[in-house]
Scaffold this motif. Structure first.
Motif, short mmCIF file in Angstrom:
data_model
loop_
_atom_site.label_atom_id
_atom_site.label_comp_id
_atom_site.label_asym_id
_atom_site.label_seq_id
_atom_site.Cartn_x
_atom_site.Cartn_y
_atom_site.Cartn_z
N GLY A 9 26.32 -4.95 -12.84
CA GLY A 9 26.36 -4.04 -11.49
C GLY A 9 27.55 -4.73 -10.87
N SER A 10 27.98 -3.48 -9.96
CA SER A 10 29.39 -3.95 -9.26
C SER A 10 29.62 -2.76 -7.99
CB SER A 10 30.54 -3.81 -10.32
OG SER A 10 31.88 -3.93 -9.95
N GLU A 11 29.70 -3.51 -6.96
CA GLU A 11 29.95 -2.77 -5.86
C GLU A 11 31.22 -2.68 -5.46
OE1 GLU A 11 27.39 -3.85 -2.34
OE2 GLU A 11 25.71 -3.29 -3.45
N THR A 12 32.21 -3.74 -5.80
CA THR A 12 33.60 -3.95 -5.45
C THR A 12 34.50 -3.52 -6.42
OG1 THR A 12 33.63 -6.10 -5.56
CG2 THR A 12 33.09 -5.23 -3.43
N GLY A 13 33.94 -3.62 -7.84
CA GLY A 13 34.66 -3.24 -8.89
C GLY A 13 34.99 -4.77 -9.65
N ARG A 17 35.27 -4.78 -13.88
CA ARG A 17 36.54 -5.26 -14.52
C ARG A 17 36.26 -6.64 -15.29
NH1 ARG A 17 38.61 -3.68 -9.53
NH2 ARG A 17 38.60 -5.84 -8.35
N ALA A 18 35.38 -7.47 -15.16
CA ALA A 18 35.00 -8.55 -15.94
C ALA A 18 34.35 -8.17 -17.30
CB ALA A 18 34.03 -9.59 -15.21
N ALA A 19 33.41 -6.91 -16.92
CA ALA A 19 32.83 -6.10 -18.12
C ALA A 19 33.63 -5.89 -18.98
CB ALA A 19 31.85 -5.47 -17.70
N VAL A 20 34.63 -5.12 -18.51
CA VAL A 20 35.55 -4.31 -19.66
C VAL A 20 36.33 -5.62 -20.38
CG1 VAL A 20 37.67 -3.00 -19.37
CG2 VAL A 20 35.65 -2.33 -18.10
N MET A 21 36.78 -6.46 -19.66
CA MET A 21 37.28 -7.60 -20.20
C MET A 21 36.53 -8.15 -21.49
SD MET A 21 39.90 -9.34 -17.47
CE MET A 21 38.64 -10.11 -16.40
N ILE A 22 35.51 -8.43 -20.85
CA ILE A 22 34.46 -9.08 -22.06
C ILE A 22 34.25 -8.13 -23.18
CG2 ILE A 22 32.07 -9.64 -22.48
CD1 ILE A 22 31.87 -10.59 -19.64
N ALA A 23 34.17 -6.82 -23.13
CA ALA A 23 33.97 -5.71 -23.97
C ALA A 23 35.27 -5.88 -24.91
CB ALA A 23 33.61 -4.45 -23.26
N LEU A 52 24.21 -9.58 -19.49
CA LEU A 52 23.72 -9.03 -17.88
C LEU A 52 24.96 -9.69 -17.13
CD1 LEU A 52 20.05 -9.52 -17.84
CD2 LEU A 52 21.24 -7.62 -18.46
N GLY A 53 25.64 -8.61 -16.56
CA GLY A 53 26.51 -9.13 -15.34
C GLY A 53 26.24 -8.84 -13.99
N ALA A 54 25.80 -9.62 -13.15
CA ALA A 54 25.33 -9.51 -11.82
C ALA A 54 26.31 -10.15 -10.74
CB ALA A 54 23.88 -9.92 -11.75
N PRO A 55 26.84 -9.34 -9.96
CA PRO A 55 27.62 -10.07 -8.93
C PRO A 55 26.83 -10.66 -7.93
CG PRO A 55 27.54 -7.91 -8.50
CD PRO A 55 26.93 -7.98 -9.75
#
Length: 65
Positions: A9-13, A17-23, A52-55
């Protein structure tokens, strides 16, 4: 089917960005990225491995969506 489902989940991006880097580190051919705001919860069941990535905001508050 890919090996890992990465749901974020990402409101500010920032979390996106972290998810894309992990992928990228795991190999994009091994990971399906899912923005949880646009994803059917049933899709979690399609994977043997999930990330799961949660800000959080401020003192650990979860994002609005």
């Amino acid at each position: 089917m890919k090996i890992v489902g990465l749901f974020y989940g990402s409101e500010t991006g920032n979390t996106e960005r972290a998810a894309v880097m992990i992928a990228a580190e795991l190999g994009e051919s091994n990971v399906d990225l899912h923005n949880i705001a646009d994803t059917d919860p049933q899709s979690l069941l399609s994977y043997d491995n999930i990330i799961l990535g949660a800000p959080t905001w401020g003192f650990g508050e979860l994002q609005s969506d």
